[in-house]
Design an enzyme around this catalytic site. Structure first.
Site, PDB file in Angstrom:
ATOM      1  N   HIS A  44      13.453  53.516-130.807  1.00 42.92           N
ATOM      2  CA  HIS A  44      12.363  53.115-129.932  1.00 42.92           C
ATOM      3  C   HIS A  44      11.558  51.980-130.574  1.00 42.92           C
ATOM      4  O   HIS A  44      10.951  52.151-131.618  1.00 42.92           O
ATOM      5  CB  HIS A  44      11.463  54.330-129.685  1.00 42.92           C
ATOM      6  CG  HIS A  44      10.305  54.079-128.779  1.00 42.92           C
ATOM      7  ND1 HIS A  44       9.019  54.477-129.092  1.00 42.92           N
ATOM      8  CD2 HIS A  44      10.234  53.483-127.564  1.00 42.92           C
ATOM      9  CE1 HIS A  44       8.209  54.151-128.115  1.00 42.92           C
ATOM     10  NE2 HIS A  44       8.921  53.551-127.170  1.00 42.92           N
ATOM     11  N   HIS A  86       5.283  44.819-125.776  1.00 42.83           N
ATOM     12  CA  HIS A  86       5.224  46.026-124.963  1.00 42.83           C
ATOM     13  C   HIS A  86       4.045  46.034-124.003  1.00 42.83           C
ATOM     14  O   HIS A  86       4.207  46.303-122.812  1.00 42.83           O
ATOM     15  CB  HIS A  86       5.160  47.264-125.857  1.00 42.83           C
ATOM     16  CG  HIS A  86       5.034  48.545-125.097  1.00 42.83           C
ATOM     17  ND1 HIS A  86       3.813  49.070-124.703  1.00 42.83           N
ATOM     18  CD2 HIS A  86       5.975  49.404-124.636  1.00 42.83           C
ATOM     19  CE1 HIS A  86       4.013  50.192-124.039  1.00 42.83           C
ATOM     20  NE2 HIS A  86       5.310  50.415-123.975  1.00 42.83           N
TER      21      HIS A  86
END
Length: 301
Positions: A44, A86
Site C-alpha cells: 500500500h 494520494h
C-alpha cells in the site's frame, strides 16, 4: 572456426534470452493464472513506513522486499502532468500547500516530500512516468485514485512499454466503466472493480462484471464476516478472476487486518482468515511481514 562461431552464437542467444527475462514476468503470469494458489502481495503506497509515501524510493524499497504489486495514487498538475499523490491537497505529504492542479510541473518540482511523521526529506514528487520506468521489468503497479485519468495513464503505459505491468480500478459499475472507457477494457489495460460488499447491490455488481468483462481481479471490502460469507463472491474464482482483500484497517475486512496479524501477533486470525476465504491478492501496510508469513505457508515464491 565453425565450432567457435557456433559457441559465440550460442552465447549471444543466451545473453539475449537472459536480457528478455524480467522479474515481473512470473508476477504477470500468476496474476492471469486462475489455477495458482499463490498469494500476490500488494504494498500500500509502497514501503511508506520507511520512506515518503508515493515516492520513487518507497517503490524501490518495496521491490527490494520482494512484493508483487505496488499501489500508487494519481493526481494531475495544472499543465497536465500525472504525478503520484494520494490526497486532494499536497499539504499532508509535501512542503507545499494547495491542490496539485494549482501548480505547474515546474512548480511541483521545487517542493519536497515529508516522511510518515511529517518531517522533511530531500525527496521529490515523482511523475507517473518516472514511477513506471522505475517499475519496468521489476514489479506490477496498481493505480488507485487514478480512474479520472484512465486514458492519460494508458498513454503513459504505452510510452513506457508497461501496459502489462498495471492494474487500474474504481468503484463504478460495469455499465459506467463501459460507457466512459469501454475502448480500453477487455485486454488493453487490466481493470479491477472495487465492490463494497455491505451494499445491497454488491452481488448484482459482481454478476454484471462476470457476464460482461471477467476482470483480472475484484477488490472486495466488508465490515462483518457475515456480509462476505452470505454473498455470492465464491463464484469469482470459477471465472478466472483473483480475489483482492485489503488488510489495511478493520473497516475493510471485518477486523482481519494488519493490526491483528502483526501488532497483536495473530496472523492466522488476520491474514490466515482472508486466505481461507479465497484471497489470492492482499494489500497490506506490512509487506515484509506478510511475505514472511506467506513463505512459511508455501504461498509466496
Amino acid at each position: 572456426m565453425l565450432r567457435y562461431f557456433l559457441i559465440a552464437s550460442a552465447l549471444v542467444i543466451s545473453q539475449v534470452a537472459q536480457a528478455q527475462t524480467r522479474p515481473v514476468d512470473p508476477i504477470i503470469r500468476q496474476l492471469h493464472d486462475p489455477k495458482s494458489k499463490q498469494v500476490l502481495v500488494v504494498a500500500h503506497r509502497g514501503d511508506w513506513r520507511n520512506n515518503p509515501e508515493n515516492s520513487v524510493r518507497c517503490i524501490e524499497d518495496a521491490i527490494a522486499m520482494g512484493v508483487d504489486v505496488v499501489e500508487i495514487d494519481l493526481k494531475k498538475t495544472k499543465d497536465g502532468v500525472l504525478i503520484l499523490m494520494h490526497d486532494e491537497t499536497i499539504d499532508r505529504t509535501t512542503s507545499g500547500h494547495g491542490k496539485p492542479a494549482d501548480f505547474t510541473w515546474a512548480e511541483i518540482q521545487r517542493l519536497t516530500l515529508k516522511n510518515e511523521h511529517g518531517g522533511p526529506t530531500r525527496q521529490r514528487i515523482p511523475t507517473f512516468e518516472a514511477c513506471m520506468n522505475t517499475a519496468k521489468g521489476r514489479v506490477m503497479i496498481n493505480i488507485d485514485k487514478g480512474y479520472d485519468y484512465y486514458k492519460d495513464a494508458y498513454d503513459i503505459l504505452v510510452k513506457t512499454g508497461t501496459v502489462d505491468h498495471a492494474i487500474i480500478k474504481s468503484g463504478k459499475t460495469y455499465e459506467q466503466v463501459k460507457a466512459e472507457n469501454g475502448e480500453l477494457l477487455g485486454g488493453k489495460l487490466a481493470y479491477m472493480p472495487i465492490v463494497n460488499m455491505d451494499k445491497t447491490n454488491a452481488n448484482d455488481v459482481i454478476q454484471s462484471y462476470e457476464a460482461n468483462l471477467k476482470p483480472v481481479a475484484y477488490e472486495l471490502n466488508f465490515n462483518a464476516d457475515s456480509v462476505l460469507v452470505n454473498s455470492t463472491y465464491q463464484t469469482i474464482p470459477k471465472t478466472g478472476s483473483k480475489i483482492w482483500f485489503n488488510s489495511l484497517w478493520a473497516s475493510q475486512n471485518a477486523g482481519h487486518d494488519d493490526e491483528l496479524s502483526v501488532e497483536e501477533r495473530k496472523p492466522e486470525a488476520g491474514w490466515g482468515w482472508l486466505i481461507a476465504h479465497r484471497a489470492t491478492m492482499i494489500q497490506t501496510d506490512h509487506p515484509h511481514e506478510l511475505i514472511a508469513y506467506l513463505r512459511k505457508r508455501g504461498l509466496h515464491k
